[in-house]
Design a protein around this motif. Structure first.
Motif, PDB file in Angstrom:
ATOM      1  N   GLN A 226      38.879  44.416 -43.585  1.00  0.00           N
ATOM      2  CA  GLN A 226      38.107  44.714 -44.773  1.00  0.00           C
ATOM      3  C   GLN A 226      38.084  46.179 -45.161  1.00  0.00           C
ATOM      4  O   GLN A 226      37.812  47.044 -44.347  1.00  0.00           O
ATOM      5  CB  GLN A 226      36.679  44.203 -44.590  1.00  0.00           C
ATOM      6  N   PRO A 227      38.350  46.442 -46.453  1.00  0.00           N
ATOM      7  CA  PRO A 227      38.127  47.795 -46.956  1.00  0.00           C
ATOM      8  C   PRO A 227      36.618  48.000 -47.081  1.00  0.00           C
ATOM      9  O   PRO A 227      35.850  47.042 -46.971  1.00  0.00           O
ATOM     10  CB  PRO A 227      38.802  47.780 -48.321  1.00  0.00           C
ATOM     11  N   GLU A 228      36.200  49.244 -47.295  1.00  0.00           N
ATOM     12  CA  GLU A 228      34.752  49.494 -47.384  1.00  0.00           C
ATOM     13  C   GLU A 228      34.155  48.920 -48.659  1.00  0.00           C
ATOM     14  O   GLU A 228      33.004  48.528 -48.687  1.00  0.00           O
ATOM     15  CB  GLU A 228      34.481  50.994 -47.300  1.00  0.00           C
ATOM     16  N   LYS A 229      34.939  48.908 -49.738  1.00  0.00           N
ATOM     17  CA  LYS A 229      34.426  48.385 -51.017  1.00  0.00           C
ATOM     18  C   LYS A 229      34.697  46.892 -51.103  1.00  0.00           C
ATOM     19  O   LYS A 229      35.738  46.438 -50.629  1.00  0.00           O
ATOM     20  CB  LYS A 229      35.153  49.063 -52.182  1.00  0.00           C
ATOM     21  N   PRO A 230      33.813  46.134 -51.765  1.00  0.00           N
ATOM     22  CA  PRO A 230      34.075  44.701 -51.901  1.00  0.00           C
ATOM     23  C   PRO A 230      35.318  44.445 -52.751  1.00  0.00           C
ATOM     24  O   PRO A 230      35.550  45.123 -53.760  1.00  0.00           O
ATOM     25  CB  PRO A 230      32.807  44.164 -52.578  1.00  0.00           C
ATOM     26  N   LEU A 231      36.111  43.486 -52.317  1.00  0.00           N
ATOM     27  CA  LEU A 231      37.385  43.192 -52.985  1.00  0.00           C
ATOM     28  C   LEU A 231      37.350  41.758 -53.519  1.00  0.00           C
ATOM     29  O   LEU A 231      36.869  40.849 -52.843  1.00  0.00           O
ATOM     30  CB  LEU A 231      38.503  43.394 -51.962  1.00  0.00           C
ATOM     31  N   PHE A 232      37.818  41.578 -54.744  1.00  0.00           N
ATOM     32  CA  PHE A 232      37.818  40.257 -55.377  1.00  0.00           C
ATOM     33  C   PHE A 232      39.212  39.942 -55.895  1.00  0.00           C
ATOM     34  O   PHE A 232      39.899  40.816 -56.417  1.00  0.00           O
ATOM     35  CB  PHE A 232      36.826  40.234 -56.549  1.00  0.00           C
TER      36      PHE A 232
END
Ligand code: TXA
Ligand code: MG
Length: 317
Positions: A226-232
Motif C-alpha cells: 500500500q502507498p500512503e495515499k488511498p488508491l482507487f
C-alpha cells in the motif's frame, strides 16, 4: 545505526556486513531485497524486527547456483527442474518441499521453502562472495510499497539496517512470480513478469492460478503493497466522467484524457513491461506530493497485465 550507501563496486563490503550478521538491502531485477545470511538465525530475526514483519510470514531464499537448491529443498520434481532451467536466473520463485534442517524462522513454520535465483549481477555476486544463500523479503517496512530504487528503501528502513547497495532502478519493477510446485498441478500463487502462460509453454502441462491463498502467501493479503495515499481503480470512461470535479488527486492513466488543472497526471506506458517497471516509483513520488488520493485507470484484462492488476488491486482501498 547509520545506514551506509554502498556503490555496486563494494560487493566485498556488502558481503562482509552479511557475514557479520548485519542486514543489507540489495538490488534485484524485481525489487530491492532486505538481505541476511540465510544460515544465521540471529540475522534472520533482525529482518522481522527491521520490517516489523509478523514472524509467521516466510522468506524467499536467494541462491546463485542450482546445486544450492538441493541443500534447501528435498525431492525437487522434474517439472520444477525444467522451469528452473528455463527461467533461472530470473524473476521466478519456486515453492518446494523443504529439507528437515531448514530453520522454521525462514519458512514461517511451514513444510515448504521458497527459492529464487535472481539475475541481477550485483545480487548474484553478493551471494557468491558471501558463499551462502541469502534470505530476502522486499526491503520495505511491512505493508508498504516494495522499493525499486535505493531511496525508496531509505524511506522506511533508514537507520534500521547496516547498508543499501545502490544498483539503480530495478528492471522488472514488480515482485517475482511465485509458483507452488508442491500442489497437484503447478500453481501460480503470485503473478509476476513470468506469466502462467509462459510457464505452461515450457512445462507442456496445465498450470493453475490461485492468487487468493492468504494463509500461505502473506504477500497475497489484500492489505499489502500500500502507498500512503488511498488508491482507487476506475475505467478510463469513469475517470473522464468524474475526475473534472475532483480536487487534489493524482491520476495514473494510459489513454489520453482531458486534463483538469487541479489534478496531477501521470501518463503511464501502454506496454505492461514498461508500466510494471515504473509503477512503484510513481507511487513513491506521489506519496511525497500533497494530493490526497490516487486514481488509477484499470489496465487491460490480459495475461501480460496480470501482475500489474494484482498489485493495483492490493494497493487499492
Ligand atoms: O521478487 C521478489 O520475490 C522479491 C525479491 C527481493 O526477491 N522478494 C519478495 O519477498 O517479494 P517478500 O517477502 O516481500 O514476499 C515473499 C513471498 C511472501 O508472500 C511469502 O509469504 C512467500 O513469498 N513465501 C515465502 N516462503 C514461502 C513458503 N515457504 N511457502 C509459501 N509462500 C512462501
Ligand atoms: Mg514484500
Amino acid at each position: 545505526m547509520k545506514t551506509q550507501i554502498l556503490k555496486p563496486s563494494q560487493i566485498e563490503d556488502a558481503a562482509n556486513l552479511l557475514k557479520k550478521g548485519e542486514l543489507v538491502a540489495i538490488p534485484t531485477e524485481t525489487v530491492y531485497g532486505l538481505a541476511a545470511d540465510a544460515s544465521n538465525e540471529e540475522a534472520i530475526r533482525k529482518i522481522f524486527v527491521a520490517k516489523r514483519r509478523p514472524t509467521d510470514h516466510p522468506l524467499i531464499v536467494h541462491i546463485a547456483s542450482f546445486e544450492a537448491a538441493r541443500e534447501w529443498a528435498k525431492e525437487i520434481p522434474e517439472s520444477a527442474i525444467k522451469i528452473a532451467e528455463h527461467f533461472w536466473p530470473g524473476p521466478l520463485t519456486l515453492i518446494l518441499k523443504k529439507r528437515k534442517n531448514v530453520s522454521p524462522l525462514i519458512t514461517g513454520g511451514q513444510q515448504t521453502i521458497a527459492l529464487r535465483m535472481p539475475i541481477n549481477p550485483i545480487a548474484l555476486q553478493i551471494i557468491e562472495r558471501l558463499g551462502k544463500p541469502i534470505a530476502a523479503p522486499s526491503a520495505n517496512a511491512h505493508k508498504r510499497t516494495s522499493p525499486t530504487k535505493p531511496e525508496h528503501v531509505l524511506k522506511t528502513l533508514s537507520g534500521k539496517i547496516a547498508a543499501v547497495v545502490d544498483g539503480g532502478q530495478s528492471s522488472v519493477g514488480l515482485e517475482s512470480t511465485i509458483i507452488d510446485m508442491t500442489a497437484v498441478l503447478p500453481t501460480v500463487v503470485r503473478p509476476g513478469a513470468i506469466t502462467s502462460v509462459m510457464i505452461q509453454k515450457v512445462l507442456r502441462k496445465e498450470v493453475r492460478e490461485k492468487y487468493d491463498d492468504r494463509g500461505k502467501v502473506p504477500g497475497s493479503m489484500p492489505a499489502h503493497y500500500q502507498p500512503e495515499k488511498p488508491l482507487f481503480l476506475f475505467s478510463g470512461e469513469e475517470i473522464k466522467e468524474y475526475s473534472l470535479q475532483e480536487n487534489n488527486i493524482a491520476i495514473l492513466h494510459y489513454t489520453n484524457l482531458a486534463k483538469n488543472k487541479n489534478a496531477l497526471y501521470y501518463k503511464m506506458p501502454e506496454n505492461s513491461r514498461e508500466y510494471a517497471k515504473i509503477l512503484y516509483d510513481v507511487l513513491y513520488t506521489i506519496d511525497s506530493t500533497s494530493v490526497n488520493k490516487i486514481w488509477v485507470e484499470k489496465p487491460p484484462q490480459h495475461v501480460a497485465w496480470a501482475h500489474v492488476i494484482d498489485r493495483l488491486n492490493r494497493a487499492s482501498s
